[in-house]
Enzyme design. Structure first.
Site, PDB file in Angstrom:
ATOM      1  N   ASP A   1       0.806  -1.221   0.000  1.00 12.54           N
ATOM      2  CA  ASP A   1       0.000   0.000   0.000  1.00 12.54           C
ATOM      3  C   ASP A   1       0.842   1.276   0.000  1.00 12.54           C
ATOM      4  O   ASP A   1       0.443   2.314   0.543  1.00 12.54           O
ATOM      5  CB  ASP A   1      -0.963   0.027   1.214  1.00 12.54           C
ATOM      6  CG  ASP A   1      -1.868  -1.186   1.231  1.00 12.54           C
ATOM      7  OD1 ASP A   1      -2.201  -1.682   0.138  1.00 12.54           O
ATOM      8  OD2 ASP A   1      -2.234  -1.635   2.330  1.00 12.54           O
TER       9      ASP A   1
ATOM     10  N   LYS B   1       1.690   2.232  -5.076  1.00 13.12           N
ATOM     11  CA  LYS B   1       2.223   1.696  -6.333  1.00 13.12           C
ATOM     12  C   LYS B   1       1.299   2.004  -7.520  1.00 13.12           C
ATOM     13  O   LYS B   1       1.753   2.408  -8.587  1.00 13.12           O
ATOM     14  CB  LYS B   1       2.409   0.162  -6.214  1.00 13.12           C
ATOM     15  CG  LYS B   1       3.419  -0.227  -5.145  1.00 13.12           C
ATOM     16  CD  LYS B   1       3.514  -1.734  -4.970  1.00 13.12           C
ATOM     17  CE  LYS B   1       2.274  -2.361  -4.358  1.00 13.12           C
ATOM     18  NZ  LYS B   1       2.028  -2.022  -2.955  1.00 13.12           N
TER      19      LYS B   1
ATOM     20  N   GLY C   1      -4.594  -4.250  -3.795  1.00 17.06           N
ATOM     21  CA  GLY C   1      -5.592  -3.220  -4.092  1.00 17.06           C
ATOM     22  C   GLY C   1      -4.824  -1.962  -4.450  1.00 17.06           C
ATOM     23  O   GLY C   1      -4.188  -1.351  -3.599  1.00 17.06           O
ATOM     24  N   HIS C   2      -4.802  -1.639  -5.719  1.00 15.39           N
ATOM     25  CA  HIS C   2      -4.010  -0.498  -6.204  1.00 15.39           C
ATOM     26  C   HIS C   2      -4.964   0.631  -6.611  1.00 15.39           C
ATOM     27  O   HIS C   2      -5.762   0.470  -7.533  1.00 15.39           O
ATOM     28  CB  HIS C   2      -3.110  -0.937  -7.370  1.00 15.39           C
ATOM     29  CG  HIS C   2      -2.079  -1.941  -6.968  1.00 15.39           C
ATOM     30  ND1 HIS C   2      -1.166  -2.476  -7.837  1.00 15.39           N
ATOM     31  CD2 HIS C   2      -1.810  -2.503  -5.757  1.00 15.39           C
ATOM     32  CE1 HIS C   2      -0.386  -3.323  -7.181  1.00 15.39           C
ATOM     33  NE2 HIS C   2      -0.756  -3.361  -5.931  1.00 15.39           N
TER      34      HIS C   2
ATOM     35  N   ARG D   1       2.258 -28.838  -7.120  1.00 14.73           N
ATOM     36  CA  ARG D   1       2.056 -29.402  -8.461  1.00 14.73           C
ATOM     37  C   ARG D   1       0.659 -30.006  -8.664  1.00 14.73           C
ATOM     38  O   ARG D   1       0.492 -31.027  -9.295  1.00 14.73           O
ATOM     39  CB  ARG D   1       3.174 -30.406  -8.793  1.00 14.73           C
ATOM     40  CG  ARG D   1       4.512 -29.715  -8.847  1.00 14.73           C
ATOM     41  CD  ARG D   1       5.666 -30.638  -8.636  1.00 14.73           C
ATOM     42  NE  ARG D   1       5.703 -31.132  -7.282  1.00 14.73           N
ATOM     43  CZ  ARG D   1       6.636 -31.974  -6.828  1.00 14.73           C
ATOM     44  NH1 ARG D   1       7.578 -32.409  -7.614  1.00 14.73           N
ATOM     45  NH2 ARG D   1       6.599 -32.372  -5.587  1.00 14.73           N
TER      46      ARG D   1
ATOM     47  N   GLN E   1       1.881  -6.080  -3.190  1.00  9.42           N
ATOM     48  CA  GLN E   1       2.332  -6.192  -1.790  1.00  9.42           C
ATOM     49  C   GLN E   1       3.600  -5.342  -1.616  1.00  9.42           C
ATOM     50  O   GLN E   1       3.788  -4.385  -2.336  1.00  9.42           O
ATOM     51  CB  GLN E   1       2.575  -7.658  -1.382  1.00  9.42           C
ATOM     52  CG  GLN E   1       1.293  -8.483  -1.257  1.00  9.42           C
ATOM     53  CD  GLN E   1       0.703  -8.919  -2.582  1.00  9.42           C
ATOM     54  OE1 GLN E   1       1.352  -9.572  -3.388  1.00  9.42           O
ATOM     55  NE2 GLN E   1      -0.550  -8.568  -2.843  1.00  9.42           N
TER      56      GLN E   1
ATOM     57  N   ALA F   1      -7.449  -0.905   0.845  1.00  5.70           N
ATOM     58  CA  ALA F   1      -8.151  -0.743  -0.434  1.00  5.70           C
ATOM     59  C   ALA F   1      -8.862  -2.037  -0.838  1.00  5.70           C
ATOM     60  O   ALA F   1      -9.792  -2.004  -1.635  1.00  5.70           O
ATOM     61  CB  ALA F   1      -7.160  -0.332  -1.527  1.00  5.70           C
TER      62      ALA F   1
HETATM   63  P1  GDP Z   1      -0.862   0.400  -3.504  1.00  5.25           P
HETATM   64  O1  GDP Z   1      -1.439  -0.891  -3.046  1.00  5.25           O
HETATM   65  O2  GDP Z   1       0.608   0.484  -3.275  1.00  5.25           O
HETATM   66  O3  GDP Z   1      -1.216   0.754  -4.928  1.00  5.25           O
HETATM   67  O4  GDP Z   1      -1.505   1.513  -2.582  1.00  5.25           O
HETATM   68  P2  GDP Z   1      -3.059   1.618  -2.128  1.00  5.25           P
HETATM   69  O5  GDP Z   1      -3.847   2.103  -3.264  1.00  5.25           O
HETATM   70  O6  GDP Z   1      -3.503   0.368  -1.449  1.00  5.25           O
HETATM   71  O7  GDP Z   1      -2.948   2.678  -0.969  1.00  5.25           O
HETATM   72  C1  GDP Z   1      -2.438   3.954  -1.181  1.00  5.25           C
HETATM   73  C2  GDP Z   1      -3.510   4.963  -0.753  1.00  5.25           C
HETATM   74  O8  GDP Z   1      -2.918   6.235  -0.642  1.00  5.25           O
HETATM   75  C3  GDP Z   1      -4.618   5.119  -1.785  1.00  5.25           C
HETATM   76  O9  GDP Z   1      -5.802   5.490  -1.135  1.00  5.25           O
HETATM   77  C4  GDP Z   1      -4.107   6.278  -2.660  1.00  5.25           C
HETATM   78  O10 GDP Z   1      -5.165   6.994  -3.294  1.00  5.25           O
HETATM   79  C5  GDP Z   1      -3.434   7.144  -1.615  1.00  5.25           C
HETATM   80  N1  GDP Z   1      -2.280   7.912  -2.068  1.00  5.25           N
HETATM   81  C6  GDP Z   1      -1.321   7.585  -2.989  1.00  5.25           C
HETATM   82  N2  GDP Z   1      -0.374   8.542  -3.024  1.00  5.25           N
HETATM   83  C7  GDP Z   1      -0.726   9.488  -2.122  1.00  5.25           C
HETATM   84  C8  GDP Z   1      -0.135  10.707  -1.685  1.00  5.25           C
HETATM   85  O11 GDP Z   1       0.933  11.114  -2.116  1.00  5.25           O
HETATM   86  N3  GDP Z   1      -0.809  11.404  -0.719  1.00  5.25           N
HETATM   87  C9  GDP Z   1      -1.974  10.977  -0.176  1.00  5.25           C
HETATM   88  N4  GDP Z   1      -2.545  11.722   0.768  1.00  5.25           N
HETATM   89  N5  GDP Z   1      -2.558   9.833  -0.569  1.00  5.25           N
HETATM   90  C10 GDP Z   1      -1.936   9.083  -1.517  1.00  5.25           C
HETATM   91  P1  IMO Z   2      -0.957  -4.160  -2.257  1.00  5.80           P
HETATM   92  O1  IMO Z   2      -0.519  -4.693  -3.576  1.00  5.80           O
HETATM   93  C1  IMO Z   2      -0.964  -4.618   2.082  1.00  5.80           C
HETATM   94  C2  IMO Z   2      -1.064  -8.697   3.674  1.00  5.80           C
HETATM   95  C3  IMO Z   2      -2.320  -9.132   4.396  1.00  5.80           C
HETATM   96  C4  IMO Z   2      -1.749 -10.131   5.372  1.00  5.80           C
HETATM   97  C5  IMO Z   2      -0.635 -10.789   4.566  1.00  5.80           C
HETATM   98  C6  IMO Z   2      -1.041 -12.096   3.901  1.00  5.80           C
HETATM   99  O2  IMO Z   2      -2.256  -3.451  -2.285  1.00  5.80           O
HETATM  100  O3  IMO Z   2       0.137  -3.378  -1.610  1.00  5.80           O
HETATM  101  P2  IMO Z   2      -2.616 -12.796   1.885  1.00  5.80           P
HETATM  102  O4  IMO Z   2      -3.979 -12.338   1.497  1.00  5.80           O
HETATM  103  O5  IMO Z   2      -1.583 -12.547   0.866  1.00  5.80           O
HETATM  104  O6  IMO Z   2      -2.621 -14.197   2.393  1.00  5.80           O
HETATM  105  O7  IMO Z   2      -2.242 -11.903   3.170  1.00  5.80           O
HETATM  106  O8  IMO Z   2      -0.273  -9.862   3.571  1.00  5.80           O
HETATM  107  N1  IMO Z   2      -1.282  -8.173   2.302  1.00  5.80           N
HETATM  108  C7  IMO Z   2      -1.200  -6.884   1.975  1.00  5.80           C
HETATM  109  N2  IMO Z   2      -1.012  -5.796   2.735  1.00  5.80           N
HETATM  110  N3  IMO Z   2      -1.073  -4.487   0.760  1.00  5.80           N
HETATM  111  C8  IMO Z   2      -1.258  -5.562  -0.032  1.00  5.80           C
HETATM  112  O9  IMO Z   2      -1.240  -5.500  -1.385  1.00  5.80           O
HETATM  113  C9  IMO Z   2      -1.368  -6.840   0.574  1.00  5.80           C
HETATM  114  N4  IMO Z   2      -1.559  -8.100   0.116  1.00  5.80           N
HETATM  115  C10 IMO Z   2      -1.503  -8.904   1.177  1.00  5.80           C
HETATM  116  O10 IMO Z   2      -2.938  -8.055   5.036  1.00  5.80           O
HETATM  117  O11 IMO Z   2      -1.159  -9.459   6.449  1.00  5.80           O
HETATM  118 MG    MG Z   3      -2.948  -1.608  -1.783  1.00  5.58          MG
END
Ligand code: GDP
Ligand code: IMO
Ligand code: MG
Length: 422
Positions: free
Chosen positions: A13, A16, A40-41, A143, A223, A298
């Site tokens: 999170d 990315k 969740g991106h 497998r 992740q 997300a």
């Molecule tokens: P990802 O999984 O790495 O793609 O990140 P997520 O989408 O799960 O979480 C990032 C959260 O931070 C989302 O709600 C984005 O909209 C928000 N976000 C990303 N960049 C920024 C930033 O520079 N500032 C703020 N305030 N929010 C951001």
């Molecule tokens: P993005 O791509 C944050 C965490 C889960 C849990 C552990 C194992 O959005 O950054 P799983 O479902 O893989 O068995 O969970 O990994 N986890 C994440 N935490 N961002 C993610 O993806 C995650 N994907 C899995 O919360 O602790």
């Molecule tokens: Mg995420």
């Protein structure tokens, strides 16, 4: 031509999705190489918000090819929902969203097993997203798995039933959990029809041919490195290699083809789910970071645990990944803090160290903090590095100095345009 990599350096999170969406215009192909719908991106542009789980974050850039690579595990239900929402938003994904044949499929019973296994762990549960990730990768390495390419084989249904039966026998060893298998199976069977219609490729040849044709490719991590199956905070990790090495196995490219490695870190740190988090703040400051940063998952909506940026942790993941450029996101979340802190080292059993201990899950570990003055103003009108408040620039310089890698981008808000290039 080389393949550039963008990945999260913390526990996921890091932002990315936003950065891939921004960078995508410089590439011809964006490819996911591991993970699955546990990701969740979030992308925000033109006043709209999208959360992608399986589809690469280049999909909103016209003309660009998006590959779901071999190393990804795909739940047809989630993918069909994502594609439906793209359709609804008028995104022309036809012919631009490709599926690698060797990517493994998440069956409804994989999710069922995930739920049953987490439930049985009780207090020591991982905090999984329950998307079936662990059981699907277990079947891959065991497998037993079914792959996307198998959908086009005559005996698919037979193989599905055989694997399901195996899962049912396994489920019998766990205490019962709520799972409407019949309904989930029906949705799954409907959703695989969409998958059958997506263009499928041999991912490794596709990537090699694209490189030979001089195409620019960006590999999008899911992740974060601290959730890596080998080098993360085991067992509180996910089930794939989230680090740069995962690009080679997940897309079928040789290490010599890796170009830039763009690592992303928040200006602070978060984690969702269980497991060690050395700089976690339990009191008011942690609450404030969560509120200012909107730190709720997300994918699952769970509140994220929050704390200060952890430099030993980042040095470790920068080392593992061979990071060549650093992106700092969510710096705006720190806007109203009068004082910031960074962990520069750990004290483990009374001894100071800059290394992550093997027994990080059990050992008595205290971060050593350094204080930094905050800037206490918003960054809404800041569009260049020079316009950043002096304290913010000092903070970034400190990070560069400590981490020995250059910060090339600073994200100042969730929207696509809130980005400073240094
Ligand atoms: P990802 O999984 O790495 O793609 O990140 P997520 O989408 O799960 O979480 C990032 C959260 O931070 C989302 O709600 C984005 O909209 C928000 N976000 C990303 N960049 C920024 C930033 O520079 N500032 C703020 N305030 N929010 C951001
Ligand atoms: P993005 O791509 C944050 C965490 C889960 C849990 C552990 C194992 O959005 O950054 P799983 O479902 O893989 O068995 O969970 O990994 N986890 C994440 N935490 N961002 C993610 O993806 C995650 N994907 C899995 O919360 O602790
Ligand atoms: Mg995420």
């Amino acid at each position: 031509m080389a393949i550039d990599v963008l990945l999260g350096l913390q526990w996921g999170d890091e932002g990315k999705g936003k950065i891939v969406d921004y960078l995508a215009t410089q590439y011809d192909v964006v490819a996911r190489f591991q993970g699955g719908p546990n990701a969740g991106h979030t992308l925000i542009f033109d006043g709209k918000k999208f959360v992608l789980h399986t589809v690469p974050s280049g999909i909103f850039r016209p003309g660009l090819i998006n590959l779901i690579g071999n190393g990804v595990v795909v739940d047809p239900i989630v993918l069909a929902e994502e594609v439906a929402s793209l359709k609804k938003a008028g995104v022309d994904y036809q012919g631009r969203l490709l599926m690698a044949r060797k990517a493994h499929l998440i069956l409804p019973t994989h999710r069922y097993l995930d739920a049953a296994s987490e439930n049985a762990k009780g207090k020591s549960k991982i905090g999984s997203t329950l998307k079936g990730i662990g059981p699907t990768y277990m079947d891959k390495t065991g497998r037993n798995g079914l792959r996307a390419g198998d959908l086009h084989q005559a005996n698919f249904q037979e193989r599905y039933e055989a694997l399901k039966e195996k899962h049912m026998r396994l489920l019998a060893i766990y205490p019962e959990v709520d799972f409407d298998l019949k309904a989930e199976e029906q949705r799954w069977m409907e959703s695989i029809e969409l998958l059958r219609q997506l263009p499928m490729v041999d991912g490794e040849y596709f990537i090699q041919n694209a490189l030979d044709d001089g195409k620019k490719i960006l590999a999008e991590g899911a992740q974060g490195s601290m959730l890596d199956i080998d080098y993360g905070t085991y067992p509180y990790v996910t089930s794939s290699n989230t680090i740069t090495a995962g690009v080679c196995t997940g897309l079928g490219v040789s290490p010599s083809k890796i170009g830039e490695v763009i690592g992303i870190s928040k200006a602070y740190c978060t984690r969702v789910g269980s497991g060690p988090f050395p700089t976690e703040l339990h009191g008011e400051v942690g609450e404030r970071l969560r509120a200012e940063g909107g730190e709720f998952g997300a994918t699952t909506g769970r509140p994220r645990r929050c704390g200060w940026i952890d430099l030993p942790q980042l040095r470790y993941t920068i080392m593992l990944n061979g990071v060549t450029q650093l992106v700092i996101t969510k710096i705006d979340v720190l806007n109203q803090f009068e004082e910031l802190e960074t962990a520069t080292a750990y004290r483990v059993d009374g001894k100071e160290t800059r290394q992550l201990p093997y027994d990080i899950c059990d050992v008595d570990l205290q971060p050593v903090y350094q204080k930094h003055p905050g800037w206490v103003r918003d960054l809404d009108r800041v569009s260049s590095y020079g316009q950043l408040p002096e304290q913010a620039r000092d903070y970034l310089l400190f990070l560069e100095d400590q981490l020995e890698v250059e910060v090339t981008m600073i994200s100042t808000g969730p929207e696509r345009e809130k980005l400073i290039l240094k």
